[in-house]
Design an enzyme around this catalytic site. Structure first.
Site, PDB file in Angstrom:
ATOM      1  N   ASP A 148       1.035  -1.117   0.004  1.00 21.80           N
ATOM      2  CA  ASP A 148       0.049  -0.139  -0.044  1.00 21.80           C
ATOM      3  C   ASP A 148       0.652   1.318   0.139  1.00 21.80           C
ATOM      4  OD1 ASP A 148      -2.777   1.137   0.193  1.00 21.80           O
ATOM      5  OD2 ASP A 148      -1.745   2.047   1.968  1.00 21.80           O
ATOM      6  N   SER A 149       0.321   2.341  -0.138  1.00 22.61           N
ATOM      7  CA  SER A 149       0.984   3.554  -0.429  1.00 22.61           C
ATOM      8  C   SER A 149       1.463   3.879   1.110  1.00 22.61           C
ATOM      9  CB  SER A 149       0.301   4.740  -1.116  1.00 22.61           C
ATOM     10  OG  SER A 149      -0.992   4.944  -0.288  1.00 22.61           O
ATOM     11  N   CYS A 207      -3.978  -1.495  -2.532  1.00 25.56           N
ATOM     12  CA  CYS A 207      -4.083   0.081  -2.731  1.00 25.56           C
ATOM     13  C   CYS A 207      -5.168   0.320  -3.834  1.00 25.56           C
ATOM     14  CB  CYS A 207      -2.818   0.926  -2.799  1.00 25.56           C
ATOM     15  SG  CYS A 207      -2.643   2.463  -3.167  1.00 25.56           S
ATOM     16  N   GLU A 250      -3.993   9.905   7.921  1.00 21.26           N
ATOM     17  CA  GLU A 250      -2.759   9.632   7.936  1.00 21.26           C
ATOM     18  C   GLU A 250      -2.240  10.825   9.187  1.00 21.26           C
ATOM     19  OE1 GLU A 250       0.096   8.223   6.078  1.00 21.26           O
ATOM     20  OE2 GLU A 250      -1.722   6.792   5.134  1.00 21.26           O
ATOM     21  N   CYS A 289     -11.382   2.902  -1.116  1.00 20.60           N
ATOM     22  CA  CYS A 289      -9.871   3.233  -0.583  1.00 20.60           C
ATOM     23  C   CYS A 289      -9.555   2.710   0.578  1.00 20.60           C
ATOM     24  CB  CYS A 289      -9.763   4.705  -0.415  1.00 20.60           C
ATOM     25  SG  CYS A 289      -8.382   5.265   0.431  1.00 20.60           S
ATOM     26  N   HIS A 319      -7.915   3.116   2.986  1.00 23.61           N
ATOM     27  CA  HIS A 319      -7.889   4.068   4.410  1.00 23.61           C
ATOM     28  C   HIS A 319      -9.326   4.116   5.072  1.00 23.61           C
ATOM     29  CE1 HIS A 319      -3.774   5.179   3.121  1.00 23.61           C
ATOM     30  NE2 HIS A 319      -3.635   5.874   4.243  1.00 23.61           N
TER      31      HIS A 319
HETATM   32  N1  DGL Z   1      -5.062   3.474   0.389  1.00 24.64           N
HETATM   33  C1  DGL Z   1      -4.977   4.257  -0.763  1.00 24.64           C
HETATM   34  C2  DGL Z   1      -6.024   3.638  -1.908  1.00 24.64           C
HETATM   35  O1  DGL Z   1      -6.488   2.445  -1.343  1.00 24.64           O
HETATM   36  C3  DGL Z   1      -4.750   5.518  -1.107  1.00 24.64           C
HETATM   37  C4  DGL Z   1      -3.882   6.193  -0.194  1.00 24.64           C
HETATM   38  C5  DGL Z   1      -3.201   7.215  -0.886  1.00 24.64           C
HETATM   39  O2  DGL Z   1      -3.880   8.429  -1.443  1.00 24.64           O
HETATM   40  O3  DGL Z   1      -1.944   7.293  -0.954  1.00 24.64           O
HETATM   41  O4  DGL Z   1      -6.268   4.167  -2.767  1.00 24.64           O
END
Ligand code: DGL
Length: 279
Positions: free
Chosen positions: A11-12, A74, A161, A195, A197
């Protein structure tokens, strides 16, 4: 004879931990390596080229660790980098037949249509995921009769974050994006958190969404899809190590990662730092 390896989860940042958590519930016997590219997060607002370059660097790192299977946990990386990696990069590898990279969009698109009765689904994601139209294109393949409405939520990942997602200020942006999504159609009955997150914002998302609308996160869907994939692809499955271990890596400071990861993982983690710029 190929050496066995862990399953790589990428993941990012921290978001993929919400996916790994569900995968481990369904497939506890496998070994996992988690990598968060925290030094370069967020990916959501970055260009196609940058997200692709960062993601391919990470995938090569996973291969160097001995992984045969890497999951891009991600949505942004799945939307912007997966296809190029699968079509252009993997075939050039010497041991291409032993390497697989999968994303989270297709497995979600395969089943999400089963949850709506009104045939109207709302998708909430990063700007990158929404602009790619990946969900519209993928859902159309499996559920051509379903209307998909999208809304980018660029402020949500930064709020999470920065551990600001429980605070009052977060309510403003949660309500704002949900209201914008609902303006597209008054008949949306299912909302997908596209997403990794966003499950951390679930309480506030519920609070600002009409009570009769289903809110779906991806973790369980991706976990069951991976289980099914491994049952169907026995050659890759036999290359996956099974001692039930999990290792955590980050491209940023480990103390910070260990502290923030608890929010996503609900448990203490001990991470190691790596550098992706050499790939
Ligand atoms: N968690 C990432 C996703 O599922 C996005 C987070 C980011 O913007 O880096 O898209």
């Amino acid at each position: 004879m190929q050496k066995k390896g862990a399953i790589g989860i990428f993941d990012s940042g921290y978001g993929g931990l919400t996916i790994l958590k569900e995968i481990v519930k369904v497939l506890p016997e496998y070994n996992y390596i988690y990598l968060g590219d925290n030094a370069r997060t967020p990916y959501g607002s970055r260009s196609f080229e940058t997200v692709y370059r960062y993601t391919w660097q990470a995938v090569q790192w996973f291969f160097e660790q001995g992984c045969h299977l890497v999951i891009l946990a991600c949505n942004t990386a799945s939307a912007k980098a997966l296809r190029t990696i699968q079509q252009n990069d993997l075939p050039l590898l010497q041991d291409a037949q032993h390497k697989r990279v999968l994303g989270v969009i297709r497995p979600t698109a395969e089943v999400i249509g089963n949850f709506t009765q009104s045939n109207r689904i709302g998708i909430l994601g990063t700007s990158g995921t929404i602009q790619s139209n990946s969900y519209i294109l993928e859902i159309e393949k499996f559920f051509p009769d379903i209307n998909v409405y999208q809304q980018a939520c660029p402020m949500w990942v930064p709020l999470i974050e920065n551990n600001e997602h429980h605070n009052k200020g977060a309510d403003y942006f949660v309500k704002e994006y949900i209201d914008q999504l609902m303006e597209h159609s008054d008949n949306i009955d299912t909302i997908l958190l596209a997403c990794t997150h966003y499950p951390l914002l679930i309480e506030k998302i519920r609070k600002h969404t009409p009570a009769d609308i289903k809110i779906m996160a991806q973790g369980e869907i991706v976990a069951h899809s991976l289980k099914d994939y491994l049952q169907r692809h026995t050659a890759i499955n036999t290359l996956c190590e099974k001692q039930g271990t999990i290792q955590f890596y980050t491209t940023d400071n480990t103390d910070l990662f260990n502290k923030q990861a608890i929010l996503f993982w609900n448990n203490i983690v001990h991470s190691q730092q790596i550098n992706l710029s050499t790939f």
